[in-house]
Design a protein around this motif. Sequence first.
Motif, PDB file in Angstrom:
ATOM      1  N   ARG A 222       0.822  -1.210   0.000  1.00 34.57           N
ATOM      2  CA  ARG A 222       0.000   0.000   0.000  1.00 34.57           C
ATOM      3  C   ARG A 222       0.859   1.265   0.000  1.00 34.57           C
ATOM      4  N   LYS A 223       1.910   1.265   0.810  1.00 32.26           N
ATOM      5  CA  LYS A 223       2.760   2.449   0.892  1.00 32.26           C
ATOM      6  C   LYS A 223       3.589   2.643  -0.370  1.00 32.26           C
ATOM      7  N   HIS A 224       4.009   1.551  -0.990  1.00 31.37           N
ATOM      8  CA  HIS A 224       4.737   1.668  -2.255  1.00 31.37           C
ATOM      9  C   HIS A 224       3.840   2.256  -3.346  1.00 31.37           C
ATOM     10  N   LEU A 225       2.603   1.801  -3.424  1.00 34.78           N
ATOM     11  CA  LEU A 225       1.663   2.339  -4.409  1.00 34.78           C
ATOM     12  C   LEU A 225       1.408   3.821  -4.146  1.00 34.78           C
ATOM     13  N   SER A 226       1.286   4.178  -2.876  1.00 35.62           N
ATOM     14  CA  SER A 226       1.075   5.584  -2.522  1.00 35.62           C
ATOM     15  C   SER A 226       2.252   6.443  -2.965  1.00 35.62           C
ATOM     16  N   ARG A 227       3.485   5.988  -2.697  1.00 43.05           N
ATOM     17  CA  ARG A 227       4.677   6.755  -3.094  1.00 43.05           C
ATOM     18  C   ARG A 227       4.819   6.820  -4.605  1.00 43.05           C
ATOM     19  N   LEU A 228       4.478   5.724  -5.292  1.00 45.15           N
ATOM     20  CA  LEU A 228       4.559   5.719  -6.743  1.00 45.15           C
ATOM     21  C   LEU A 228       3.620   6.758  -7.337  1.00 45.15           C
ATOM     22  N   GLY A 229       2.383   6.800  -6.853  1.00 49.50           N
ATOM     23  CA  GLY A 229       1.431   7.780  -7.360  1.00 49.50           C
ATOM     24  C   GLY A 229       1.852   9.204  -7.061  1.00 49.50           C
ATOM     25  N   ARG A 230       2.341   9.432  -5.854  1.00 47.60           N
ATOM     26  CA  ARG A 230       2.766  10.786  -5.468  1.00 47.60           C
ATOM     27  C   ARG A 230       3.988  11.238  -6.256  1.00 47.60           C
ATOM     28  N   ARG A 231       4.917  10.287  -6.455  1.00 49.88           N
ATOM     29  CA  ARG A 231       6.116  10.641  -7.226  1.00 49.88           C
ATOM     30  C   ARG A 231       5.758  10.977  -8.664  1.00 49.88           C
ATOM     31  N   TYR A 232       4.853  10.199  -9.258  1.00 50.55           N
ATOM     32  CA  TYR A 232       4.461  10.471 -10.643  1.00 50.55           C
ATOM     33  C   TYR A 232       3.780  11.836 -10.756  1.00 50.55           C
ATOM     34  N   VAL A 233       2.836  12.109  -9.890  1.00 55.43           N
ATOM     35  CA  VAL A 233       2.117  13.388  -9.948  1.00 55.43           C
ATOM     36  C   VAL A 233       3.085  14.552  -9.764  1.00 55.43           C
ATOM     37  N   TYR A 234       3.996  14.411  -8.794  1.00 55.11           N
ATOM     38  CA  TYR A 234       4.898  15.523  -8.501  1.00 55.11           C
ATOM     39  C   TYR A 234       5.923  15.735  -9.609  1.00 55.11           C
ATOM     40  N   ASN A 235       6.539  14.651 -10.102  1.00 53.57           N
ATOM     41  CA  ASN A 235       7.620  14.777 -11.081  1.00 53.57           C
ATOM     42  C   ASN A 235       7.143  14.956 -12.512  1.00 53.57           C
ATOM     43  N   TYR A 236       5.944  14.445 -12.830  1.00 54.80           N
ATOM     44  CA  TYR A 236       5.519  14.435 -14.224  1.00 54.80           C
ATOM     45  C   TYR A 236       4.265  15.273 -14.511  1.00 54.80           C
ATOM     46  N   LEU A 237       3.664  15.826 -13.477  1.00 49.81           N
ATOM     47  CA  LEU A 237       2.512  16.692 -13.697  1.00 49.81           C
ATOM     48  C   LEU A 237       2.676  18.059 -13.047  1.00 49.81           C
ATOM     49  N   SER A 248       3.476   8.263 -20.838  1.00 50.96           N
ATOM     50  CA  SER A 248       2.691   7.562 -19.819  1.00 50.96           C
ATOM     51  C   SER A 248       1.198   7.768 -20.014  1.00 50.96           C
ATOM     52  N   LEU A 249       0.781   9.003 -20.259  1.00 50.03           N
ATOM     53  CA  LEU A 249      -0.647   9.280 -20.420  1.00 50.03           C
ATOM     54  C   LEU A 249      -1.206   8.597 -21.668  1.00 50.03           C
ATOM     55  N   VAL A 250      -0.502   8.732 -22.785  1.00 55.19           N
ATOM     56  CA  VAL A 250      -0.953   8.103 -24.028  1.00 55.19           C
ATOM     57  C   VAL A 250      -0.971   6.585 -23.881  1.00 55.19           C
ATOM     58  N   GLY A 251       0.073   6.035 -23.262  1.00 54.38           N
ATOM     59  CA  GLY A 251       0.151   4.589 -23.094  1.00 54.38           C
ATOM     60  C   GLY A 251      -0.995   4.044 -22.269  1.00 54.38           C
ATOM     61  N   VAL A 252      -1.291   4.684 -21.136  1.00 50.14           N
ATOM     62  CA  VAL A 252      -2.382   4.216 -20.276  1.00 50.14           C
ATOM     63  C   VAL A 252      -3.728   4.338 -20.990  1.00 50.14           C
ATOM     64  N   LEU A 253      -3.954   5.464 -21.684  1.00 54.96           N
ATOM     65  CA  LEU A 253      -5.218   5.664 -22.392  1.00 54.96           C
ATOM     66  C   LEU A 253      -5.405   4.616 -23.494  1.00 54.96           C
ATOM     67  N   ILE A 290       0.430  -0.706 -28.946  1.00 53.34           N
ATOM     68  CA  ILE A 290       1.076   0.619 -28.986  1.00 53.34           C
ATOM     69  C   ILE A 290       1.157   1.208 -27.586  1.00 53.34           C
ATOM     70  N   GLY A 291       0.091   1.032 -26.786  1.00 52.23           N
ATOM     71  CA  GLY A 291       0.091   1.552 -25.424  1.00 52.23           C
ATOM     72  C   GLY A 291       1.186   0.950 -24.569  1.00 52.23           C
ATOM     73  N   ILE A 292       1.381  -0.363 -24.711  1.00 53.55           N
ATOM     74  CA  ILE A 292       2.450  -1.025 -23.950  1.00 53.55           C
ATOM     75  C   ILE A 292       3.815  -0.483 -24.369  1.00 53.55           C
ATOM     76  N   GLN A 293       4.001  -0.238 -25.663  1.00 54.47           N
ATOM     77  CA  GLN A 293       5.262   0.346 -26.144  1.00 54.47           C
ATOM     78  C   GLN A 293       5.481   1.735 -25.546  1.00 54.47           C
ATOM     79  N   CYS A 294       4.400   2.520 -25.431  1.00 58.81           N
ATOM     80  CA  CYS A 294       4.512   3.858 -24.835  1.00 58.81           C
ATOM     81  C   CYS A 294       4.877   3.769 -23.356  1.00 58.81           C
ATOM     82  N   ILE A 295       4.284   2.805 -22.655  1.00 53.42           N
ATOM     83  CA  ILE A 295       4.593   2.633 -21.236  1.00 53.42           C
ATOM     84  C   ILE A 295       6.050   2.201 -21.055  1.00 53.42           C
TER      85      ILE A 295
END
Length: 332
Positions: A222-237, A248-253, A290-295
């Motif tokens: 749970r804590k790893h998932l929390s840090r992963l989400g926070r790190r992504y939002v902070y560093n990439y948004l 990341s956004l295109v790949g997930v979509l 294509i999405g997996i390649q983007c990820i």
Amino acid sequence: MKIAVAIPCYKVTLHVMGVIAAIGPEVEAIYAVDDACPNQSGKFIEEHNIDPRVRVLYNSENRGVGGAIVTAYKAAIADKMDIVVKIDGDGQMNPALLPQFVRPLLRKQADYTKGNRFFRPESVQNMPAVRLFGNAVLSFLTKLSCGYWNSMDPTNGYTAIRTNVLEELPLDKLEHRYFFETDMLFRLNTVRAVVKDVPMDSVYADEESNLKIGKILPEFLRKHLSRLGRRYVYNYLVRDFNVGTVYSLVGVLLVLGGSLFGLLHWISGNAHNQTASSGTVMLAALPIIIGIQCIIAFMHYDVSNVPTEPLSISLDDLQAPVRQSTNTDLDI
């Protein structure tokens, strides 16, 4: 550079005096933190200690290894120390390795150094197989959540850090217990600090571990998932919007869109007893591929985005006194 050692003390009376005795003369201060130890480690040290560098600190309640180290960190900052090395009091960490942990900090090659028991094959020969596998899994999860892809053995508690970097961290928000070392890496990544691994051998004394894998595994995930989400939002948004964000956004979509499209047509085909056409299958599979390649491209970008410029260099420049220059040409 003024070097200090922080020793968390909880049920370590059998080993802690030997650890203190093995600390070299390059260290100016030793902070032994009694973390509400039922064996009264603090009083034991005060009664048997002859080293004038030792200062015993007391926590009124048990705060775990993280809480004990934060107490020592705050004391080191108040005492104007430059580097703090964390060494456990159970005898598993050889104080003779301290110069190897401090050297990259003195040379301004890193802001934080930590031990790595996996660097040499010989170092893990005596490590229990369960610990070896568990550390490998935790290392991968930590790479994902904290962003230090070049670091291994995240639970290793033998560390050293510059105090000017410590002052950039929210010490009171750090995890207090078993997740402390991982949370430190997460916090260091948010300030773009450079982390360097130091090879060391694993040592297992007669201490008993309080770490129960089955109990802490769900909490760790749970804590790893929390840090992963926070790190992504902070560093990439928030901090930046870069090509990694686009990947990341295109790949997930694309993956979600292709999966949803394929699932809906599969449900519809089953309901009407119809076989999906090759075109429908391709329309579902192509976005996923294509999405997996983007990820994967995003992961490659994230790996290459590990901090390389030590934060302490810029902090030293900011903290240096302003020098008044004298124009001697006016006297000529």
